[in-house]
Enzyme design. Structure first.
Site, PDB file in Angstrom:
ATOM      1  N   HIS A  86      12.551  14.585  13.336  1.00  0.00           N
ATOM      2  CA  HIS A  86      11.794  15.303  12.314  1.00  0.00           C
ATOM      3  C   HIS A  86      10.316  14.930  12.462  1.00  0.00           C
ATOM      4  O   HIS A  86       9.982  13.798  12.780  1.00  0.00           O
ATOM      5  CB  HIS A  86      12.306  14.879  10.928  1.00  0.00           C
ATOM      6  CG  HIS A  86      11.857  15.787   9.828  1.00  0.00           C
ATOM      7  ND1 HIS A  86      12.500  16.979   9.535  1.00  0.00           N
ATOM      8  CD2 HIS A  86      10.848  15.679   8.935  1.00  0.00           C
ATOM      9  CE1 HIS A  86      11.897  17.558   8.514  1.00  0.00           C
ATOM     10  NE2 HIS A  86      10.883  16.799   8.130  1.00  0.00           N
ATOM     11  N   ASP A 102      17.495  14.358  13.005  1.00  0.00           N
ATOM     12  CA  ASP A 102      16.928  14.892  11.762  1.00  0.00           C
ATOM     13  C   ASP A 102      18.042  15.184  10.777  1.00  0.00           C
ATOM     14  O   ASP A 102      18.976  15.928  11.097  1.00  0.00           O
ATOM     15  CB  ASP A 102      16.152  16.175  12.086  1.00  0.00           C
ATOM     16  CG  ASP A 102      15.395  16.737  10.903  1.00  0.00           C
ATOM     17  OD1 ASP A 102      15.536  16.215   9.785  1.00  0.00           O
ATOM     18  OD2 ASP A 102      14.663  17.724  11.100  1.00  0.00           O
ATOM     19  N   SER A 119       9.493  21.763   7.572  1.00  0.00           N
ATOM     20  CA  SER A 119      10.255  20.984   6.604  1.00  0.00           C
ATOM     21  C   SER A 119      10.232  21.684   5.231  1.00  0.00           C
ATOM     22  O   SER A 119      10.693  22.828   5.128  1.00  0.00           O
ATOM     23  CB  SER A 119       9.698  19.561   6.538  1.00  0.00           C
ATOM     24  OG  SER A 119      10.572  18.698   5.879  1.00  0.00           O
TER      25      SER A 119
END
Length: 345
Positions: free
Chosen positions: A311, A281, A186
């Site tokens: 995610h 996501d 991320s």
């Protein structure tokens, strides 16, 4: 297809949000049972105390009678690294200096996620631990200054400093300074690719490989996957808007090439790359665009998108089969780059 969906005009399956797979959904359900509040309604201090997907995994494993703190046989050691704004917390996973064979091990410098605002080394333990185990390497997971206390580009400066430190000190913990890769999830994926770019531009040795797990690499919050996953769990559009508000002094800073990698960065000359994406996501579309941009620049790229996963799934290998598959994929690509993979005859 329900009557309500038809009334609302949701009769095209392509417009419906994807559903999480069984084990993935179980983790999300367990996290919800812990009673967290929407992060976008909280202060950063409150948000940092909320139940995380990792807590959901641990709750699920505990209820199944399994050890939620399984170490996979990977030893760890916490220490600090000097950074431009002070000492940075770090955790070493894997082989130690007194390894019997005396051989130096490849090293991965790992950056955790959290939107540059929340999370820490404990929340993101599953990814680096699994990588150390499966890629047979040392992982150095590094914390960094977070916003709003330290706004952009503090985290990026810390990431480059950590990479420099590992290059200079790898041999002190049994690492091979000629075989150092970068990896991140991320926001940490953003830091990882920016370390590679900084190494190229500053004349540092390039990482031998980079693994980018659902990286934050764009600033378009209205692209396809943002629309599809505007209300997704555990990451949605409102949360990312909250991260942006706390990380940057002004919205215009998101145009910086370090943030809007897909729109403004020069990615030529970067090392071989593995990109891992999740279907459910908001960051999926910009990850896909990054793959295209890297390939157009002549970078060797391998990528996969895991359907039915969300995610944050990557570190959930003890509970989610897709996470185990993704970690296996990343480990194989790292070993290939390190020259330690056993290739078929």
């Amino acid at each position: 297809m329900s009557i309500l969906d038809k009334i609302l005009g949701n009769d095209d399956p392509k417009t419906l949000p994807a559903k999480a797979d069984g084990q993935m959904q179980k983790v999300l359900d367990k996290q919800a049972e812990l009673g967290g509040q929407p992060i976008e309604t909280l202060s950063p201090e409150e948000a940092r105390r909320q139940p995380t997907p990792t807590d959901g995994v641990k709750k699920l494993l505990s209820e199944q009678g399994r050890d939620p703190n399984e170490d996979l046989g990977v030893a760890t050691r916490d220490f600090t690294i000097p950074g431009p704004g002070g000492q940075l917390q770090a955790r070493l996973y894997g082989k130690q200096q007194d390894q019997d064979d005396g051989k130096l091990s490849p090293v991965v410098v790992y950056f955790h996620g959290g939107g540059f605002v929340i999370a820490d080394l404990d929340v993101y333990d599953g990814g680096p631990r699994g990588t150390a185990k499966m890629a047979d390497c040392i992982v150095v997971s590094v914390h960094y200054r977070q916003a709003p206390e330290d706004k952009f580009p503090a985290a990026h400066e810390d990431a480059v400093a950590a990479y420099r430190w590992v290059l200079d000190n790898a041999q002190t913990f049994g690492g091979d300074p000629q075989k150092v890769a970068v990896m991140g999830e991320s926001a940490g994926g953003n830091l990882a690719i920016n370390v590679s770019i900084a190494a190229r531009d500053q004349g540092l040795p390039l990482p031998v490989h980079q693994v980018l797990v659902y990286p934050l690499v764009g600033n378009d919050l209205d692209n396809e996957s943002y629309v599809e996953n505007a209300q997704a769990k555990p990451l949605n559009k409102a949360m990312i808007e909250w991260f942006v508000k706390h990380t940057f002094n002004d919205q215009s800073e998101t145009e910086d090439p370090r943030v809007n990698v897909v729109g403004a960065a020069n990615v030529s000359g970067l090392p071989s790359t593995t990109v891992i994406l999740a279907e459910i996501d908001p960051l999926r579309t910009e990850g896909e665009k990054l793959v295209d941009k890297l390939e157009a620049a002549g970078v060797d790229v391998r990528h996969k998108t895991w359907s039915g996963s969300t995610h944050e799934f990557f570190g959930m290998a003890l509970a989610v089969p897709d996470a185990m598959a993704a970690q296996t994929f990343a480990a194989h690509e790292l070993k290939r780059a390190f020259g330690t993979a056993i290739l078929p005859i």
